[in-house]
Design a protein around this motif. Structure first.
Motif, PDB file in Angstrom:
ATOM      1  N   GLU A 131      -1.124 -16.100 -50.062  1.00  0.00           N
ATOM      2  CA  GLU A 131      -1.386 -14.826 -50.725  1.00  0.00           C
ATOM      3  C   GLU A 131      -0.431 -14.653 -51.897  1.00  0.00           C
ATOM      4  N   GLY A 163       0.551 -11.960 -55.107  1.00  0.00           N
ATOM      5  CA  GLY A 163       0.392 -10.555 -55.450  1.00  0.00           C
ATOM      6  C   GLY A 163       1.332 -10.113 -56.546  1.00  0.00           C
ATOM      7  N   THR A 175      -3.825  -8.396 -55.258  1.00  0.00           N
ATOM      8  CA  THR A 175      -3.546  -9.648 -54.552  1.00  0.00           C
ATOM      9  C   THR A 175      -4.761 -10.562 -54.581  1.00  0.00           C
TER      10      THR A 175
END
Length: 138
Positions: A8, A10, A17
């Motif tokens: 992930e 972000g 994200t």
């Protein structure tokens, strides 16, 4: 064989994200002046993933378009709240998503495998150990 890791990336404030499955195809550092300006640093570091590795995107992105050295547009996705660039697409590389490595905030993220646009690097910038160096884009 284990399951592919979910990564992930972000922005600073957490409102934008992108999640990706698996490892990047490759990681590249770039010393071009556009990356210097985009990052506010001496170079950018980018992880390239296949489009099908995108698991999802959350939040609203503002899009900035510019023409790359290829003559084709790039579409940068950044957070309208904090201004962090998270990912982009280049029409010169269809089917690929480029993600700012710093947006992963992962100290174990794979290192860059090359340095491109080295003709524009600051004198003190060193390429990754043993990595090929290209004066411009390969």
């Amino acid at each position: 064989m284990g399951e592919a890791p979910i990564r992930e990336a972000g922005c600073c404030c957490g409102k934008l994200t992108i999640k990706l499955s698996g490892d990047p195809e490759y990681v590249s550092s770039c010393a071009c002046q556009a990356c210097q300006r985009r990052t506010g640093s001496a170079f950018g570091v980018t992880a390239f993933f296949k489009e099908e590795q995108v698991v999802g995107e959350w939040g609203e992105a503002t899009v900035f378009e510019r023409i790359g050295a290829s003559g084709k547009p790039l579409f940068f996705r950044f957070c309208p709240s904090c201004g962090s660039t998270v990912w982009w697409e280049a029409l010169a590389r269809p089917g690929r998503i480029a993600v700012a490595v710093g947006a992963f905030a992962d100290k174990d993220f794979p290192a860059p495998q090359r340095l491109i646009w080295a003709d524009y690097k600051a004198a003190w910038v060193e390429p990754p150990n043993g990595a090929p160096v290209f004066p411009k884009s390969p």
